[in-house]
Design a protein around this motif. Structure first.
Motif, PDB file in Angstrom:
ATOM      1  N   PRO A 160       0.824  -1.212   0.000  1.00 49.50           N
ATOM      2  CA  PRO A 160       0.000   0.000   0.000  1.00 49.50           C
ATOM      3  C   PRO A 160       0.861   1.266   0.000  1.00 49.50           C
ATOM      4  CG  PRO A 160      -0.510  -1.454   1.876  1.00 49.50           C
ATOM      5  CD  PRO A 160       0.708  -1.989   1.232  1.00 49.50           C
ATOM      6  N   VAL A 161       0.484   2.214  -0.849  1.00 45.10           N
ATOM      7  CA  VAL A 161       1.242   3.465  -0.987  1.00 45.10           C
ATOM      8  C   VAL A 161       0.327   4.636  -0.662  1.00 45.10           C
ATOM      9  CG1 VAL A 161       2.580   4.897  -2.575  1.00 45.10           C
ATOM     10  CG2 VAL A 161       2.550   2.428  -2.865  1.00 45.10           C
ATOM     11  N   GLU A 162       0.918   5.647  -0.078  1.00 45.48           N
ATOM     12  CA  GLU A 162       0.180   6.873   0.217  1.00 45.48           C
ATOM     13  C   GLU A 162       1.046   8.035  -0.232  1.00 45.48           C
ATOM     14  OE1 GLU A 162      -1.444   8.395   4.212  1.00 45.48           O
ATOM     15  OE2 GLU A 162      -1.160   6.226   4.452  1.00 45.48           O
ATOM     16  N   ILE A 163       0.454   9.002  -0.887  1.00 49.19           N
ATOM     17  CA  ILE A 163       1.208  10.217  -1.211  1.00 49.19           C
ATOM     18  C   ILE A 163       0.814  11.256  -0.168  1.00 49.19           C
ATOM     19  CG2 ILE A 163       1.769  11.928  -2.978  1.00 49.19           C
ATOM     20  CD1 ILE A 163       2.372   9.113  -3.885  1.00 49.19           C
ATOM     21  N   ARG A 164       1.807  11.711   0.590  1.00 48.40           N
ATOM     22  CA  ARG A 164       1.495  12.658   1.663  1.00 48.40           C
ATOM     23  C   ARG A 164       2.153  14.000   1.380  1.00 48.40           C
ATOM     24  NH1 ARG A 164       2.549   9.303   7.261  1.00 48.40           N
ATOM     25  NH2 ARG A 164       1.237   7.500   6.767  1.00 48.40           N
ATOM     26  N   GLY A 165       1.527  15.045   1.912  1.00 52.69           N
ATOM     27  CA  GLY A 165       2.082  16.397   1.895  1.00 52.69           C
ATOM     28  C   GLY A 165       2.571  16.801   0.519  1.00 52.69           C
ATOM     29  N   ASP A 166       3.805  17.285   0.478  1.00 56.31           N
ATOM     30  CA  ASP A 166       4.361  17.828  -0.750  1.00 56.31           C
ATOM     31  C   ASP A 166       5.020  16.719  -1.573  1.00 56.31           C
ATOM     32  OD1 ASP A 166       5.200  19.594  -2.668  1.00 56.31           O
ATOM     33  OD2 ASP A 166       7.008  20.187  -1.578  1.00 56.31           O
ATOM     34  N   GLY A 167       4.212  15.778  -2.028  1.00 54.20           N
ATOM     35  CA  GLY A 167       4.722  14.729  -2.909  1.00 54.20           C
ATOM     36  C   GLY A 167       5.681  13.757  -2.242  1.00 54.20           C
ATOM     37  N   GLU A 168       5.355  13.336  -1.020  1.00 57.86           N
ATOM     38  CA  GLU A 168       6.201  12.341  -0.362  1.00 57.86           C
ATOM     39  C   GLU A 168       5.548  10.976  -0.481  1.00 57.86           C
ATOM     40  OE1 GLU A 168       6.810  13.487   3.668  1.00 57.86           O
ATOM     41  OE2 GLU A 168       8.489  14.782   3.144  1.00 57.86           O
ATOM     42  N   ILE A 169       6.348   9.964  -0.837  1.00 58.41           N
ATOM     43  CA  ILE A 169       5.797   8.625  -1.009  1.00 58.41           C
ATOM     44  C   ILE A 169       5.994   7.842   0.283  1.00 58.41           C
ATOM     45  CG2 ILE A 169       5.846   6.529  -2.402  1.00 58.41           C
ATOM     46  CD1 ILE A 169       7.254   8.232  -4.572  1.00 58.41           C
ATOM     47  N   TRP A 170       4.880   7.411   0.863  1.00 57.85           N
ATOM     48  CA  TRP A 170       4.931   6.601   2.075  1.00 57.85           C
ATOM     49  C   TRP A 170       4.451   5.198   1.740  1.00 57.85           C
ATOM     50  CZ3 TRP A 170       5.733   8.423   7.397  1.00 57.85           C
ATOM     51  CH2 TRP A 170       6.202   9.729   7.435  1.00 57.85           C
ATOM     52  N   VAL A 171       5.188   4.206   2.213  1.00 58.66           N
ATOM     53  CA  VAL A 171       4.852   2.823   1.893  1.00 58.66           C
ATOM     54  C   VAL A 171       4.684   2.037   3.187  1.00 58.66           C
ATOM     55  CG1 VAL A 171       5.637   0.701   0.777  1.00 58.66           C
ATOM     56  CG2 VAL A 171       6.127   2.903  -0.278  1.00 58.66           C
TER      57      VAL A 171
END
Lengths: 186, 595
Positions: A160-171
């Motif tokens: 699962p991936v989430e794009i947070r804030g100013d284009g940060e990729i969280w996995v």
């Protein structure tokens, strides 16, 4: 010498029966305590403690800008706290992921571990597919098994991936059991 | 007076024991074909002796296993030799086990009444293979780590008990300290203990039933001592001579770079005698693997156990023999295919070379002034510019830049480079090319980027090309001074030698003839013309600042072409940028001999 002379084996008297049964019971009981306490420690790894082999929460892996616009996958290490028995080491690589941009704000993530036996797959830019260097399983860009002769029982494991804030990729990083058709967390 | 041996014999009965041991009847006299069991016992004794001595120096643990084996291999007296004997004797044992098994089946020594002894032998075969599987991991190097990962993942596909078995074996969900403590306990305690017990059973039963003579007997019966003992001794000598030859030929056993779960190891292969299994698994497509990894080996084991019963019939004996020969031939064939496939696989060969380089490098670092930190040798490689620089360059820079025409790790990208080749960046040679009107607009420098049509390119192609001799002298001084700003290790001595020239060059750089500072900043002279700051050009700090943010006004500002802001955009960590900078500058630890 006395040792050369064996006494006559005892007859089946009541007294003998108690001696025999008593010896066996006491002997067995004496061995059970050390054996069971040893067995407990031996089987200790079967205890589940939190999330095995992965980070329990999503971690920041990369910036969205670091991914090529053409959707070519890039490999990134996943840094998290690694717990190895008595050691806790923060901020060390616990695994790696392939990230691929599929839309302006959409990213797909694969665990790099081959679902067959756990080697790390390589992305081959010249052939536009993933290849496992151990037993030659190949996977298409979207993770499907490419060559039907590949030993891998399932596609690459998507995370699962989430794009947070100013284009940060969280996995949300997770390892899965190797060699099974189903995707089972390790 | 009676000899003292009689006194001892009365109290121990050793003479009878010795007589039992030495005067076993050998029907048909001594023969070379009876030596295999003795060579195996000999090998096991060698393994016990060398293994216990290795144990004196070994420390199982994720941050100590590789480190202690490194210490044995590279620091301790004869450590490499001891480890080499242990390693190659293990391989010899596998070969001898196969020979022993074949001889037993060919001679029919597995048939009634020797069934139980044959089974004891099958158990011993399994135990010895388990020893080599567990021993492979103990150095905790890349090879052992990845091979064990694969092997235990395959064990986990066993129905029902598989996953639990894997967890108990590796000591949890992940590989680490507890994997090593468990494998070590198995390798040095549990399995050898079981082997000793089974050798006792095996030899007892062998003596009980006696040797199976090869018919027809050529000679009369003879006692074990001395004819057969002599043959056994010669065979052991031959085995050991082969082992010693291999130890010296390969300077002991290989120790790869320390295990790193985040660093893939494409050169991962099992020990050569398991290669046939490795190759076999390639032929089982997804989901059918259980046939190759579990069902087939189990079936073979069942047949092996049933052999003494099958062997009662003449046809059964032939079947047994045929099966063993076919399995052996199949294993040889699969091993050969595996070797051949690897030899023709450039990716594998590159991976092997990379593994050898990493192994040499980590040893050089461990022997360096910093030694191995308590976090383990793996952190030496993770913080080494020579190791990480090329990889980081290939991953982050090589889509535009080149390094000597390559991507840093030996590959040549297909596309034409769209930014400069950074090999030798800021050196006198590199700058000479940059300021050469014939070279600046080639793909090696600014040819692929927006800078091709920029002010600097025009200055070089239009003005430098027209320079008069005195201007050229100024330029060459300035070039030396600019290169000295970088403080490159490789130029350390020439920079010291040319101190006067450098001082003059600094003046030339700020002077009116070359007009560098009409665009560039250089120390105090600053016209702020929007070109990169030349103060400390190519130095570690300058490079780190540049890679972190080339669009900073100190460098290209808003005229930056396509170079990402690696630090400002958090694409790379400060440590990673430092490693790239150090690598580009050729700044890394070198052992004294290579300097």
């Amino acid at each position: 010498m006395a040792s050369s002379h064996h006494p006559v084996p005892p007859s089946g008297s009541r007294r003998d029966f108690f001696a025999k049964a008593g010896s066996i019971v006491i002997g067995a009981a004496l061995m059970v305590v050390p054996a069971v306490s040893g067995l407990l420690v031996f089987l200790n790894p079967l205890r589940r403690r939190g999330q095995g082999g992965g980070a329990s929460n999503a971690v920041r892996v990369a910036a969205l800008r670091a991914l090529p616009e053409n959707g070519e996958p890039r490999k990134f290490p996943v840094l998290a706290t690694r717990v190895d028995a008595w050691n806790r080491t923060p901020n060390v690589p616990v695994g790696a992921v392939y990230l691929r941009k599929v839309g302006p704000n959409e990213v797909k993530a694969f665990n790099v571990a081959c679902p067959h036996a756990g080697c790390f797959v390589d992305f081959r830019a010249d052939k536009n597919h993933y290849l496992c260097p151990c037993h030659n399983s190949s996977f298409s860009l979207d993770g499907r098994v490419l060559d039907p002769k590949s030993p891998s029982p399932r596609p690459l494991d998507e995370l699962p991936v989430e794009i947070r804030g100013d284009g940060e990729i969280w996995v949300k990083f997770q390892n899965f059991r190797a060699g099974t058709k189903e995707t089972i967390p390790a | 007076m009676k000899p003292p041996t009689d006194w001892l014999d009365q109290r121990t009965g050793y003479k009878k024991l010795l007589h039992e041991a030495l005067f076993e009847n050998v029907p048909g006299g001594a023969r070379w074909r009876y030596v295999w069991g003795s060579t195996l016992t000999f090998c096991f004794a060698v393994q016990v002796i060398t293994g216990l001595c290795l144990w004196l120096a070994y420390s199982p643990g994720a941050q100590t296993a590789w480190e202690s084996v490194y210490f044995i291999q590279h620091e301790m007296w004869g450590g490499w030799f001891l480890r080499g004997i242990h390693h190659f004797t293990a391989q010899a044992m596998t070969v001898l086990l196969v020979l022993h098994l074949m001889q037993v089946v060919i001679d029919g020594a597995y048939k009634a009444p020797r069934e139980v002894n044959f089974w004891a032998g099958v158990v011993l075969l399994g135990l010895v293979l388990a020893l080599s599987l567990t021993g492979y991991l103990l150095p905790w190097d890349q090879k052992g780590y990845w091979a064990t990962r694969v092997a235990t993942n395959i064990a986990a596909i066993t129905p029902i008990i598989g996953p639990g078995l894997q967890q108990v074996l590796i000591g949890g969900a992940d590989y680490g300290h507890q994997t090593l403590t468990r494998f070590f306990a198995l390798h040095a305690g549990i399995i050898p203990g079981a082997i000793i017990a089974f050798i006792v059973i095996h030899v007892y039963l062998f003596r009980k039933h006696g040797l199976t003579p090869k018919e027809p007997k050529k000679k009369p019966d003879a006692p074990f001592w001395p004819e057969q003992v002599f043959r056994d001794a010669v065979a052991c000598l031959a085995v050991f001579a082969t082992v010693l030859f291999l130890v010296i030929r390969y300077h002991g056993a290989v120790l790869d770079a320390p295990a790193d779960p985040s660093e893939p190891f494409s050169a991962a292969r099992p020990e050569w005698y398991f290669l046939f299994l490795f190759q076999l698994l390639k032929y089982f497509p997804g989901g059918t693997e259980i046939w190759g990894a579990i069902v087939l080996p189990t079936l073979l084991l069942v047949v092996l156990v049933a052999m003494p019963f099958l062997g009662k019939w003449k046809l059964g004996h032939r079947f047994n023999l045929g099966l063993l020969w076919s399995v052996l031939a199949g294993a040889v064939l699969l091993t050969w295919i595996a070797k051949k496939e690897d030899a023709g696989n450039p990716d594998y060969l590159t991976a092997v070379q990379a593994a050898e380089r990493a192994a040499d490098r980590v040893v050089a670092l461990a022997q360096g002034p910093s030694g191995i930190p308590p976090t383990g040798a793996v952190s030496l490689l993770r913080g080494d510019a020579l190791t990480q620089g090329p990889k980081l360059f290939a991953r982050n820079c090589a889509s535009c830049h080149r390094f000597g025409g390559e991507d840093g790790i030996g590959g040549v990208p297909k596309d034409v480079p769209s930014a400069s080749d950074l090999k030798g960046f800021a050196s006198r040679e590199w700058l000479t090319g940059l300021l050469d009107p014939k070279q600046i607009t080639t793909a090696h420098y600014f040819g692929g980027s927006k800078l091709k049509t920029g002010k600097m390119s025009r200055f070089v192609t239009e003005q430098i090309s027209q320079f008069a001799p005195d201007e050229k002298t100024e330029l060459s001084k300035a070039l030396v001074a600019l290169s000295a700003e970088a403080g490159l290790t490789a130029q350390h001595e020439v920079d010291l030698r040319d101190a006067a020239l450098i001082t003059a060059g600094r003046e030339a750089l700020s002077g009116d003839i070359l007009t560098c500072t009409s665009c560039h900043k250089f120390h105090d002279a600053d016209e702020n013309g929007g070109a990169p700051d030349l103060t400390g050009y190519g130095s570690r700090d300058w490079l780190i600042a540049f890679i972190s943010d080339p669009a900073h006004e100190r460098f290209y500002g808003d005229r930056n072409d396509r170079m990402p802001r690696f630090g400002a955009d958090q694409r790379l960590t400060a440590q990673e940028i430092g490693l790239i900078a150090d690598w580009l500058r050729g700044d890394w630890y070198l052992p004294p001999l290579e300097k």
